[in-house]
Design an enzyme around this catalytic site. Structure first.
Site, PDB file in Angstrom:
ATOM      1  CG  HIS A   1      30.592  31.165  34.374  1.00 12.00           C
ATOM      2  ND1 HIS A   1      31.347  30.573  34.869  1.00 12.00           N
ATOM      3  CD2 HIS A   1      29.987  30.539  33.523  1.00 12.00           C
ATOM      4  CE1 HIS A   1      30.681  28.885  34.233  1.00 12.00           C
ATOM      5  NE2 HIS A   1      29.761  29.240  34.289  1.00 12.00           N
TER       6      HIS A   1
ATOM      7  CG  HIS B   1      28.547  29.015  28.786  1.00 14.24           C
ATOM      8  ND1 HIS B   1      29.582  30.367  28.893  1.00 14.24           N
ATOM      9  CD2 HIS B   1      27.861  28.924  29.264  1.00 14.24           C
ATOM     10  CE1 HIS B   1      29.599  30.589  30.098  1.00 14.24           C
ATOM     11  NE2 HIS B   1      28.850  29.038  30.804  1.00 14.24           N
TER      12      HIS B   1
ATOM     13  N   GLY C   1      25.197  26.140  32.225  1.00 14.91           N
ATOM     14  CA  GLY C   1      24.523  27.299  32.447  1.00 14.91           C
ATOM     15  C   GLY C   1      24.338  27.610  30.861  1.00 14.91           C
TER      16      GLY C   1
END
Length: 333
Positions: free
Chosen positions: A219, A56, A53
């Site tokens: 997350h 990051h 995802g």
């Protein structure tokens, strides 16, 4: 929410356009949202693909280039890339020596990389091997995982395995190096604040001005426990002590000590934390051979840090020191 964005739905695609403009040595496939090394595929070289995802950064797109990744797949914020992306990246970097997938241990990532590997192998006949990182000592199972989360070791593994591939080692040898790095590394993180996902527009969790979360995931997943805010010295012990309890790092070859910023913590504080970490390691008889300090695997705007230790051997040290040229990591060239 104050963010440097236009439409929250376009954050990832517009960020990739910025990467393409800033780093013309890379190729960006905007349809599949993948960043590819400019000279890929390199004939006879094992290709390295990772991804996850977005949110990051610089992981993973910032680590594409000589001596590290050949391609990175950018999922939506905190969302795994889809199999079509991963398959396209795999095909783009296949130089005939096989492809290594480096996968953080999150359920969506593992499942989608497995599906992509099956699809790409069926389409091209290429050999594809996956190595999963699971270095987080904070929790055994978490919101997104079965088993430990893959966190800071992922950065070190991408560098070291990338150097092995650059040397011309074959797929089995590069995968062995990657597995060795994962087995010899441990991490632990903490947060002073939550992060704010652009599409949501509010903090993922609530922390008061007098609280901190120990053992968070990248997350914003909950950690081991919520505690009253403490000094940097106390926080360093809360992060390092569980790592040292999980694996013996007192070998003669020393360790890489990696203090990572979660996105909202200035380098001033990260270096202060690094000093506390190495003091603890010195007292524990752990020799620091190499260091890395900075925001390399972040969680949007979260304030906080993580600590990663990797037990070295002569081979891993040489691979760490080998030249690397990527947007976010560069030395020896």
């Amino acid at each position: 929410m104050k963010k440097l964005i236009n439409d929250p739905a376009d954050v990832v695609s517009e960020s990739l356009r910025g990467i393409a403009a800033a780093h013309p040595e890379l190729r960006v496939d905007h349809r599949h949202k993948i960043v590819v090394r400019g000279d890929a595929p390199v004939e006879g070289k094992v290709g390295l693909v990772s991804g996850g995802g977005s949110g990051h950064e610089p992981l993973h797109g910032g680590f594409v280039g000589l001596g590290m990744l050949d391609a990175a797949c950018a999922g939506e914020v905190f969302t795994s890339p889809v199999p079509e992306q991963i398959s396209a990246a795999t095909t783009a970097v296949d130089g005939g020596a096989g492809v290594l997938h480096i996968v953080k241990n999150y359920t969506g990532d593992v499942m989608n990389f497995e599906m992509a590997a099956e699809f790409a192998a069926a389409e091209t006949g290429s050999e594809i091997v996956s190595v999963v990182t699971n270095d987080d000592v904070a929790v055994q199972d978490s919101t997104y995982t079965a088993g430990r989360r893959g966190v800071g070791v992922t950065v070190l593994l991408e560098k070291i395995a990338g150097a092995a591939a650059e040397q011309g080692r074959n797929l089995a040898e590069v995968a062995e190096v990657a597995r060795r790095v994962n087995a010899r590394g441990r991490s632990m993180g903490m947060a002073l604040t939550s992060c704010t996902v652009p599409a949501v527009g509010r903090p993922t969790f609530a922390l008061s001005d007098t609280e901190m979360e120990i053992g968070i995931g990248i997350h914003g997943e909950p950690g081991r426990r919520r505690l009253p805010l403490a000094s940097a010295r106390e926080i360093a012990h809360l992060l390092v002590d569980p790592i040292l309890a999980d694996l013996d790092f007192t070998g003669r070859d020393g360790v890489i000590a990696f203090v990572n910023g979660m996105g909202g913590t200035p380098l001033l504080e990260l270096y202060l934390m690094y000093n506390e970490v190495v003091t603890i390691l010195d007292d524990a008889g752990v020799r620091v051979a190499r260091s890395l300090v900075g925001p390399y695997i972040t969680s949007l705007d979260m304030a906080g840090c993580s600590v990663t230790l990797l037990a070295l051997d002569d081979d891993l040290l040489g691979l760490w020191d080998a030249p690397v040229r990527t947007p976010a990591l560069r030395w020896g060239i």
